[in-house]
Scaffold this motif. Structure first.
Motif, mmCIF file in Angstrom:
data_model
loop_
_atom_site.group_PDB
_atom_site.id
_atom_site.type_symbol
_atom_site.label_atom_id
_atom_site.label_comp_id
_atom_site.label_asym_id
_atom_site.label_seq_id
_atom_site.Cartn_x
_atom_site.Cartn_y
_atom_site.Cartn_z
ATOM 1 N N SER A 41 -3.806 -3.364 -7.369
ATOM 2 C CA SER A 41 -3.996 -1.933 -7.591
ATOM 3 C C SER A 41 -4.830 -1.281 -6.493
ATOM 4 C CB SER A 41 -4.659 -1.689 -8.953
ATOM 5 O OG SER A 41 -5.957 -2.259 -8.990
ATOM 6 N N GLY A 42 -5.446 -2.074 -5.629
ATOM 7 C CA GLY A 42 -6.166 -1.541 -4.481
ATOM 8 C C GLY A 42 -5.316 -1.614 -3.227
ATOM 9 N N LEU A 43 -5.934 -1.355 -2.082
ATOM 10 C CA LEU A 43 -5.227 -1.508 -0.812
ATOM 11 C C LEU A 43 -4.906 -2.982 -0.605
ATOM 12 C CD1 LEU A 43 -4.285 -0.197 1.917
ATOM 13 C CD2 LEU A 43 -6.499 -0.927 2.832
ATOM 14 N N VAL A 44 -3.659 -3.285 -0.346
ATOM 15 C CA VAL A 44 -3.243 -4.678 -0.159
ATOM 16 C C VAL A 44 -2.953 -4.961 1.309
ATOM 17 C CG1 VAL A 44 -1.606 -6.472 -0.843
ATOM 18 C CG2 VAL A 44 -2.289 -4.704 -2.489
ATOM 19 N N TYR A 45 -2.063 -4.177 1.908
ATOM 20 C CA TYR A 45 -1.583 -4.477 3.262
ATOM 21 C C TYR A 45 -2.074 -3.452 4.273
ATOM 22 C CZ TYR A 45 1.734 -7.284 0.573
ATOM 23 O OH TYR A 45 2.303 -8.170 -0.294
ATOM 24 N N PRO A 46 -3.038 -3.789 5.111
ATOM 25 C CA PRO A 46 -3.378 -2.885 6.215
ATOM 26 C C PRO A 46 -2.279 -2.831 7.269
ATOM 27 C CG PRO A 46 -4.641 -4.923 6.371
ATOM 28 C CD PRO A 46 -3.907 -4.977 5.071
ATOM 29 N N GLN A 47 -1.479 -3.900 7.347
ATOM 30 C CA GLN A 47 -0.287 -3.888 8.189
ATOM 31 C C GLN A 47 0.845 -4.556 7.418
ATOM 32 O OE1 GLN A 47 -0.181 -6.343 11.782
ATOM 33 N NE2 GLN A 47 0.759 -7.919 10.510
ATOM 34 N N SER A 72 4.650 -0.113 2.077
ATOM 35 C CA SER A 72 3.667 -1.139 2.387
ATOM 36 C C SER A 72 2.652 -0.586 3.394
ATOM 37 C CB SER A 72 4.365 -2.404 2.886
ATOM 38 O OG SER A 72 3.459 -3.462 3.068
ATOM 39 N N GLY A 73 2.398 -1.300 4.497
ATOM 40 C CA GLY A 73 1.404 -0.847 5.459
ATOM 41 C C GLY A 73 1.867 0.249 6.398
ATOM 42 N N GLY A 74 3.149 0.604 6.362
ATOM 43 C CA GLY A 74 3.647 1.744 7.133
ATOM 44 C C GLY A 74 4.094 1.448 8.548
ATOM 45 N N CYS A 75 3.866 0.227 9.046
ATOM 46 C CA CYS A 75 4.182 -0.069 10.442
ATOM 47 C C CYS A 75 5.676 0.020 10.725
ATOM 48 C CB CYS A 75 3.689 -1.465 10.816
ATOM 49 S SG CYS A 75 2.036 -1.877 10.234
ATOM 50 N N ASN A 76 6.503 -0.538 9.828
ATOM 51 C CA ASN A 76 7.936 -0.592 10.097
ATOM 52 C C ASN A 76 8.599 0.768 9.984
ATOM 53 O OD1 ASN A 76 7.366 -3.265 10.329
ATOM 54 N ND2 ASN A 76 9.053 -3.970 9.065
ATOM 55 N N MET A 77 8.156 1.550 9.019
ATOM 56 C CA MET A 77 8.679 2.908 8.903
ATOM 57 C C MET A 77 8.517 3.658 10.222
ATOM 58 S SD MET A 77 6.869 6.027 8.651
ATOM 59 C CE MET A 77 5.373 5.654 7.751
#
Length: 415
Positions: A41-47, A72-77
């Protein structure tokens, strides 16, 4: 969208809980799911931990494509934007990830240059990052996300100050990797030393002589017999069972060793930012290796230009698709989310995927085990409308530098 009040904590997401809980609360599996849910429920993936170059090759991603992907961490988007798709809808049930995805998009749009973006997300010890947030990003960020990043951590500091240090060491995954380094150091092994290797043979030697023997240690084998040991990787109980089925059914030490061997030995470390994250807990410096695709200089202009084509939603994949017209999506990126699903959820998802899939659409996803989760579980009426690209899936899966998944899968719409 409901705005979060500034300086407050995020409420626990009922959507996230509904997706995770499959068993009665007082059962062993139910307790395990609820513990995972509390941590998740918290931040899981910084990347993110899926290789975007594999994704883009599998999707044959190009201009004009309309995508739906898990954030997820937003890198791939962001990496996908380098191919100039027409539109990307990002979904995530974790509100922390929603805030992170929106922050990364705003950074590309409003920070002054590429160097400022790299300092924000690819470097450590940059104490000006929170100032840049206040000056360039916050005035242009939606109220919900601005309130999140201005909110306070347990130490009283604003969340955004995590970027003044090393953001990649934060979140559940960052703490899990730190615990792995501590466990290795207790046995006299410095994991970061593999990043000094100059050749694949040097990487292989360090793995064989220093890292591999760790998996035979009694403490490591004891830890890896417990489902909770992998919660820090974002691996729920269902995925642990899949991994355990690949070994003796009791410990997943052998499976983890095999996955780590691929990460350490199959790709030059200078070309693999996932290895740097795992073994050095940071990204490589300018003279050490490649940054993630979304931070590469050659992709910056396209990502900045196209960042306005993305919308980030606090929603499930199925929920978002249910609101879309038929035949309106070209590419679907599911990460490993299906490993969490029961048969009812899986069929509901693919019913919406099939309805909204445009001619020639593709779906990509990863699995903890090697086989596709659709086999024997998806309704034949749905599965018969898709073609599984088995050979291409195996080829690209072998080249996934993140190395933590057993299978990579590509499905193409028939007709």
């Amino acid at each position: 969208m409901t705005d979060l009040a500034p300086e407050t904590e995020l409420p626990r997401s009922s959507k996230l809980k509904a997706a995770l809980l499959q068993h009665r609360a007082l059962s062993r599996d139910g307790l395990s799911e609820r513990l995972f849910g509390m941590l998740f429920s918290g931040l899981v993936y910084p990347q993110i931990w899926e290789d975007p170059e594999v994704d883009m090759a599998a999707m044959e991603l190009g201009e004009g494509h309309r995508l739906v992907t898990i954030g997820s961490g937003g890198c791939n988007m962001l990496a996908y934007l380098s191919r100039s798709p027409e539109r990307i809808d990002v979904v995530d049930l974790n509100l922390h990830h929603v805030a992170l995805n929106r922050l990364k998009l705003a950074a590309f749009r409003y920070l002054p240059d590429h160097a400022a973006v790299v300092r924000m997300f690819g470097a450590a010890g940059m104490r000006t990052n929170s100032c840049n947030f206040d000056r360039f990003i916050a005035p242009n960020l939606d109220a919900e996300s601005r309130g999140y990043w201005n909110g306070r951590r347990l130490d009283g500091r604003r969340r955004i100050t995590a970027f003044n240090g090393n953001f990649c060491r934060t979140g559940l995954l960052g703490r899990f990797i730190a615990a792995g380094h501590l466990l290795a150091s207790l046995h006299g092994v410095r994991l970061d030393r593999i990043t000094k290797a100059k050749t694949l043979s040097e990487q292989r030697h360090y793995f064989d002589t220093q890292i591999a023997p760790l998996f035979d240690k009694p403490l490591v084998r004891w830890i890896t017999r417990r489902k909770s040991s992998l919660f820090g990787l974002g691996i729920p109980p269902q995925q642990y069972d899949e991994l355990a089925s690949l070994s003796d059914g009791k410990s997943i030490a052998a499976v983890l060793k095999s996955r780590l061997e691929k990460l350490a030995c199959d790709f030059p470390v200078a070309e693999n930012w996932f290895a740097w994250q795992a073994f050095a807990r940071r990204y490589p410096g300018p003279d050490e290796g490649r940054l993630p695709a979304y931070l590469a200089r050659e992709n910056y202009d396209a990502i900045r230009t196209n960042a306005g084509r993305v919308t980030v939603h606090h929603a499930s994949f199925t929920e978002l698709l249910a609101g879309k017209p038929a035949a309106s999506v070209d590419r679907f990126v599911l990460l490993d989310a299906q490993d969490w699903m029961n048969d009812r959820q899986l069929n509901a998802l693919w019913s919406e995927i099939t309805r909204t899939a445009a001619p020639g659409a593709r779906v990509i996803f990863r699995t903890a085990a090697e086989r596709s989760v659709l086999d024997g579980r998806l309704s034949p009426a749905l599965l018969d409308q898709w073609h599984y690209l088995a050979e291409r899936s195996r080829e690209l899966g072998a080249g996934d530098r993140s190395a933590i998944y057993g299978g990579f899968h590509i499905y193409a719409r028939k007709g």
